[in-house]
Write a protein that holds these residues in place. Structure first.
Motif, PDB file in Angstrom:
ATOM      1  N   LEU A 171       6.945  18.111  -1.214  1.00 17.52           N
ATOM      2  CA  LEU A 171       8.026  19.014  -0.651  1.00 17.52           C
ATOM      3  C   LEU A 171       7.428  20.521  -0.180  1.00 17.52           C
ATOM      4  O   LEU A 171       7.194  20.692   0.412  1.00 17.52           O
ATOM      5  CB  LEU A 171       8.947  19.534  -1.039  1.00 17.52           C
ATOM      6  N   GLN A 172       6.563  21.015  -0.707  1.00 13.71           N
ATOM      7  CA  GLN A 172       5.243  22.039  -1.128  1.00 13.71           C
ATOM      8  C   GLN A 172       4.279  21.503  -0.555  1.00 13.71           C
ATOM      9  O   GLN A 172       3.617  22.133  -1.192  1.00 13.71           O
ATOM     10  CB  GLN A 172       5.957  22.976  -2.270  1.00 13.71           C
ATOM     11  N   MET A 173       3.516  21.570   0.400  1.00 19.30           N
ATOM     12  CA  MET A 173       2.174  21.075   0.868  1.00 19.30           C
ATOM     13  C   MET A 173       2.196  22.196   1.820  1.00 19.30           C
ATOM     14  O   MET A 173       2.242  23.243   2.950  1.00 19.30           O
ATOM     15  CB  MET A 173       1.956  20.205   1.120  1.00 19.30           C
ATOM     16  N   PRO A 174       0.126  23.016   1.739  1.00 18.32           N
ATOM     17  CA  PRO A 174      -0.463  23.399   2.656  1.00 18.32           C
ATOM     18  C   PRO A 174      -0.422  22.908   4.038  1.00 18.32           C
ATOM     19  O   PRO A 174      -0.059  21.502   4.231  1.00 18.32           O
ATOM     20  CB  PRO A 174      -1.640  24.039   2.036  1.00 18.32           C
ATOM     21  N   MET A 178       0.646  -1.376   0.437  1.00 18.57           N
ATOM     22  CA  MET A 178       0.027   0.125   0.177  1.00 18.57           C
ATOM     23  C   MET A 178       0.834   1.389  -0.285  1.00 18.57           C
ATOM     24  O   MET A 178       1.986   1.258   0.568  1.00 18.57           O
ATOM     25  CB  MET A 178      -1.184  -0.193   1.308  1.00 18.57           C
ATOM     26  N   ILE A 179       0.474   1.902  -0.526  1.00 15.05           N
ATOM     27  CA  ILE A 179       1.385   3.417  -0.578  1.00 15.05           C
ATOM     28  C   ILE A 179       0.874   4.437  -0.327  1.00 15.05           C
ATOM     29  O   ILE A 179      -1.099   5.160  -0.595  1.00 15.05           O
ATOM     30  CB  ILE A 179       1.309   3.652  -2.441  1.00 15.05           C
ATOM     31  N   LEU A 180       1.538   5.123   0.195  1.00 10.66           N
ATOM     32  CA  LEU A 180       0.750   6.427   0.512  1.00 10.66           C
ATOM     33  C   LEU A 180       1.310   7.939  -0.871  1.00 10.66           C
ATOM     34  O   LEU A 180       2.540   8.420  -0.597  1.00 10.66           O
ATOM     35  CB  LEU A 180       0.951   7.499   1.934  1.00 10.66           C
ATOM     36  N   LEU A 181       0.041   8.901  -0.402  1.00 10.42           N
ATOM     37  CA  LEU A 181       0.783   9.612  -2.432  1.00 10.42           C
ATOM     38  C   LEU A 181      -0.009  10.915  -1.601  1.00 10.42           C
ATOM     39  O   LEU A 181      -1.273  11.276  -1.255  1.00 10.42           O
ATOM     40  CB  LEU A 181       0.050   9.393  -3.717  1.00 10.42           C
ATOM     41  N   ALA A 182       1.461  11.719  -0.905  1.00 13.71           N
ATOM     42  CA  ALA A 182       0.899  13.561  -0.349  1.00 13.71           C
ATOM     43  C   ALA A 182       1.335  14.187  -1.499  1.00 13.71           C
ATOM     44  O   ALA A 182       2.420  14.114  -1.879  1.00 13.71           O
ATOM     45  CB  ALA A 182       1.431  13.335   0.538  1.00 13.71           C
ATOM     46  N   GLU A 183       0.025  14.779  -2.294  1.00 16.35           N
ATOM     47  CA  GLU A 183       0.518  15.873  -2.705  1.00 16.35           C
ATOM     48  C   GLU A 183      -0.650  17.079  -2.853  1.00 16.35           C
ATOM     49  O   GLU A 183      -2.320  16.371  -2.858  1.00 16.35           O
ATOM     50  CB  GLU A 183       0.139  15.141  -4.381  1.00 16.35           C
ATOM     51  N   ASP A 184      -0.327  17.547  -2.597  1.00 17.37           N
ATOM     52  CA  ASP A 184      -1.783  18.798  -2.604  1.00 17.37           C
ATOM     53  C   ASP A 184      -2.477  19.249  -3.677  1.00 17.37           C
ATOM     54  O   ASP A 184      -3.880  20.096  -4.159  1.00 17.37           O
ATOM     55  CB  ASP A 184      -1.686  20.541  -2.018  1.00 17.37           C
ATOM     56  N   ASN A 185      -2.324  19.346  -5.064  1.00 19.13           N
ATOM     57  CA  ASN A 185      -2.396  19.889  -6.195  1.00 19.13           C
ATOM     58  C   ASN A 185      -3.203  18.492  -6.867  1.00 19.13           C
ATOM     59  O   ASN A 185      -2.229  17.570  -7.564  1.00 19.13           O
ATOM     60  CB  ASN A 185      -0.849  19.998  -7.314  1.00 19.13           C
ATOM     61  N   GLU A 186      -4.536  18.676  -7.683  1.00 19.81           N
ATOM     62  CA  GLU A 186      -5.199  18.521  -7.978  1.00 19.81           C
ATOM     63  C   GLU A 186      -5.331  16.862  -9.146  1.00 19.81           C
ATOM     64  O   GLU A 186      -5.140  15.248  -9.577  1.00 19.81           O
ATOM     65  CB  GLU A 186      -6.941  18.324  -7.759  1.00 19.81           C
ATOM     66  N   MET A 187      -4.664  18.288  -9.902  1.00 16.73           N
ATOM     67  CA  MET A 187      -4.664  17.222 -11.368  1.00 16.73           C
ATOM     68  C   MET A 187      -2.986  16.331 -11.024  1.00 16.73           C
ATOM     69  O   MET A 187      -3.031  15.369 -11.410  1.00 16.73           O
ATOM     70  CB  MET A 187      -3.918  18.595 -12.662  1.00 16.73           C
ATOM     71  N   ASN A 188      -1.616  16.971 -10.213  1.00 22.15           N
ATOM     72  CA  ASN A 188      -0.992  15.929  -9.925  1.00 22.15           C
ATOM     73  C   ASN A 188      -1.106  14.426  -9.643  1.00 22.15           C
ATOM     74  O   ASN A 188      -0.515  13.453  -9.580  1.00 22.15           O
ATOM     75  CB  ASN A 188       0.309  17.076  -9.539  1.00 22.15           C
ATOM     76  N   LEU A 189      -2.122  14.570  -8.526  1.00 21.65           N
ATOM     77  CA  LEU A 189      -2.822  13.839  -7.468  1.00 21.65           C
ATOM     78  C   LEU A 189      -3.743  12.447  -8.188  1.00 21.65           C
ATOM     79  O   LEU A 189      -3.026  11.234  -8.588  1.00 21.65           O
ATOM     80  CB  LEU A 189      -3.634  14.208  -6.838  1.00 21.65           C
ATOM     81  N   LYS A 190      -4.259  13.026  -9.564  1.00 24.81           N
ATOM     82  CA  LYS A 190      -4.579  12.521 -10.348  1.00 24.81           C
ATOM     83  C   LYS A 190      -3.867  11.383 -11.959  1.00 24.81           C
ATOM     84  O   LYS A 190      -4.216  10.544 -11.504  1.00 24.81           O
ATOM     85  CB  LYS A 190      -5.849  13.459 -11.036  1.00 24.81           C
TER      86      LYS A 190
END
Length: 127
Positions: A51-54, A1-13
């Motif tokens: 690295l850069q998230m709210p 199982m992977i945790l993907l931490a990303e605040d940009n919706e497009m990058n996340l998708k």
């Protein structure tokens, strides 16, 4: 199982699409605090962290993950994902707890290769 931490919706998708194509189970976090809490409560095989998230950036999040003995994912490989082309100092990233990094926009083959390398090292117990 992977945790993907990303605040940009497009990058996340985009990242999620590749990870699921590779038949990986993916959980997501949209900020560093969510990532830290998810890592504390769940055992992941690998964490991919922007690295850069709210709320809390990736640097602070990884420090808290690595320094919390009760964290279930304390020792898993963490790959930093960054759009900052100046981040080339792997020594600095490893000093705060990252295993590797990949630049954005990421090359899917490079991401897969780095994930396999990190997972292989994690299984063998070497770094």
């Amino acid at each position: 199982m992977i945790l993907l931490a990303e605040d940009n919706e497009m990058n996340l998708k985009v990242a999620r699409r590749y990870l699921e194509k590779w038949e990986m189970i993916v959980e997501t976090a949209v900020n560093g605090n969510e990532a830290m809490l998810s890592a504390r409560d769940n055992k992941y095989d690998i964490i991919l962290m922007d690295l850069q998230m709210p709320v809390m950036d990736g640097y602070e999040s990884i420090k808290k993950i690595r320094n919390n003995n009760a964290c279930r994912s304390k020792d898993v490989p963490v790959i930093a994902i960054t759009a900052d082309v100046m981040i080339a100092d792997m020594h600095m990233l490893s000093s705060v707890g990252f295993t590797d990094y990949i630049p954005k926009p990421f090359n899917p083959d490079e991401l897969k290769s780095k994930m396999i390398r990190c997972l292989t090292l994690s299984i063998s117990g070497t770094s």
